[in-house]
Structures are given as C-alpha cells and as structure tokens.
Design an enzyme around this catalytic site. Structure first.
Site, mmCIF file in Angstrom:
data_model
loop_
_atom_site.group_PDB
_atom_site.id
_atom_site.type_symbol
_atom_site.label_atom_id
_atom_site.label_comp_id
_atom_site.label_asym_id
_atom_site.label_seq_id
_atom_site.Cartn_x
_atom_site.Cartn_y
_atom_site.Cartn_z
ATOM 1 N N GLU A 43 -8.229 54.127 -44.034
ATOM 2 C CA GLU A 43 -8.854 53.429 -42.905
ATOM 3 C C GLU A 43 -7.795 52.943 -41.906
ATOM 4 O O GLU A 43 -6.730 52.474 -42.295
ATOM 5 C CB GLU A 43 -9.645 52.238 -43.440
ATOM 6 N N LYS A 112 -17.982 52.590 -38.600
ATOM 7 C CA LYS A 112 -18.277 51.656 -39.686
ATOM 8 C C LYS A 112 -19.525 50.830 -39.395
ATOM 9 O O LYS A 112 -19.621 50.166 -38.357
ATOM 10 C CB LYS A 112 -17.067 50.740 -39.898
ATOM 11 N N CYS A 146 -14.626 51.464 -46.343
ATOM 12 C CA CYS A 146 -14.253 50.203 -46.969
ATOM 13 C C CYS A 146 -15.452 49.328 -47.375
ATOM 14 O O CYS A 146 -16.105 49.605 -48.375
ATOM 15 C CB CYS A 146 -13.297 49.460 -46.034
#
Length: 260
Positions: A43, A112, A146
């Site tokens: 990331e 995200k 994540c």
C-alpha cells in the site's frame, strides 16, 4: 493451474515518490528474474502515509503511475498488482490500487473503501466507489487495501461473485501485526480462497510497520510468510485447490441468503 507469486515487502521513503519509483523498478525487475508470474507491491508504496502533503504528491488520476507499472509489466511480461498509490481525482484524494496484466493493460483500479481513522485517512482522503472484483488470466480475483480486511461482509461479496484469489496490500502497523495474520487466515477460511497479502516494513514519523507478508491457502494454512525484514517473498500456488476445497465443504451452496 500453478502461479508463481512475488511479494515485494519493501520499505517506503516517506513522501518521496522519486526514490520509491526507483526502488520499485529494481524490485520488480529482480522479481521478474526469478520467473514470477505475479508481482505484488504494498500500500502507498509511492508516498507512504504523508497524507498532509497528498495534494502536492498525488498523481493526477494515477496516470503517470499507471504508465510506469504498465511499461514494466509489458517489458518484463509479468502481472503487477501494483499495491496502492496516492491519486488526485476530481472528487478528492484517494488511496488507489492499480493492477496491470503482462501486456501492460490496466485491468483493475480500486480506491480504498474503508478509511482508517487511527491514521487520519478520513481527514485527507475520500472513499472509493469501485467494486473489488477483477479477472487475471481468466482467474476471478479481487483486490483490497489494508483496513478493508476488517470488514468480512465486503470480502464475502467478492467470494460470492466467484473470486478465487484475494489480493491484499497494506501498510499495517507492527503493534497489531497479530491481527493482520489472524484476519487474513479467517478471510481465507471463510471464503475458501487464496489470500495473497503484501505489507510494507520500516517506519515513518508516526508508525512502525510489521511486514509479515503472507500467502494463505483455502484451508487457512499459511503457505509462506515474510518476517519483519525488507525482502522479496516468493511462493507458488495451485489455483485448482480452491475448487477442491469448495467441493469438500460447499459453504456457498449452503448459505441462507434469505436470512442474512
């Protein structure tokens, strides 16, 4: 179907895309030289969590980063799951995953969805509105970033859509690294798929990151794990194992969607 995967468990230079692009170029070339079919980056490998300067550092619509990854993938004939990068979009700053195939074509872009308040993402970024699903070489796949892995209902949506491999890219802090491992194993077991997860190492001014990049098979067994040092983590996966496990315990057939 066998696939050789390289996870690039790298350190990231805080707020310095020029340095990070050079590092990634070398890592990807080294990974390709091992015969890897799929190379996975962590990331925000381009900037790290320098969120306060995202408006200066972020790539407009991720165009330059996409071109960079596409050129590498085509030159080296590899698939690159390009971690995520800082993107300046019309509706705000985003944390965006890019996936390019071995022909250099962009096959997936995902920003995200779940913003992590403990690292102030909600103050600087806007959430994505993309679906997580994509296809690589005919294999149904999905990509997550994540904090997304703490939301099993989001991951399950892709599994129901047929995903056999879940790619996870992260800057997961060291103090909660046990959660990282446990959550990834749980996502693999409950969705009967491979989970391929790449986490960075090193530190920034506010955090220390835990590494422990890993690949988990559909039984929840850890195929390989990277430890806490900067390294390339290599492994092979047999995608036929997904169908075998799903036939043995047919959870998708036995789901009761009318109740939940």
């Amino acid at each position: 179907m066998m696939k050789k995967i390289a996870l690039i468990q790298m350190d990231v230079a805080y707020g310095d895309p020029k340095v990070n692009f050079a590092r990634v170029s070398k890592w990807v070339m080294d990974a390709a030289s091992t015969g890897a079919d799929i190379i996975v980056l962590p990331e925000l490998w381009d900037t790290g969590y320098d969120l306060k300067r995202f408006d200066m550092l972020a790539d407009r619509e991720a165009k330059a980063t996409t071109e960079f990854l596409s050129d590498l993938a085509e030159e080296l004939n590899v698939v690159i799951v390009g971690g995520s990068v800082a993107e300046q979009a019309d509706d705000g700053m985003k944390n965006t995953m890019l996936v390019v195939d071995a022909n250099g074509e962009l096959v997936h872009k995902y920003s995200k969805l779940h913003l992590f308040q403990l690292m102030d993402e909600h103050l600087h970024l806007v959430e994505g509105k993309d679906e997580a699903d994509f296809e690589l070489d005919g294999v149904p796949s999905a990509g997550f970033i994540c904090y997304d892995i703490r939301f099993p209902e989001w991951i399950r949506k892709s599994a129901v859509n047929g995903a056999k491999v879940m790619y996870v890219v992260a800057e997961w802090p060291e103090p909660r690294i046990d959660h990282w491992r446990t959550l990834l194993q749980a996502r693999a077991i409950e969705n009967q798929c491979f989970v391929v997860a790449c986490n960075r190492v090193g530190a920034d001014p506010n955090n220390e990151f835990g590494g422990m990049s890993l690949v988990v098979d559909p039984w929840g067994e850890i195929v390989t794990e990277g430890g806490s040092d900067e390294k390339m983590v290599l492994t092979e996966i047999d995608l036929d194992k997904v169908d075998d496990v799903r036939q043995q315990i047919p959870i998708f057939r036995d789901r009761r969607e009318e109740r939940y």
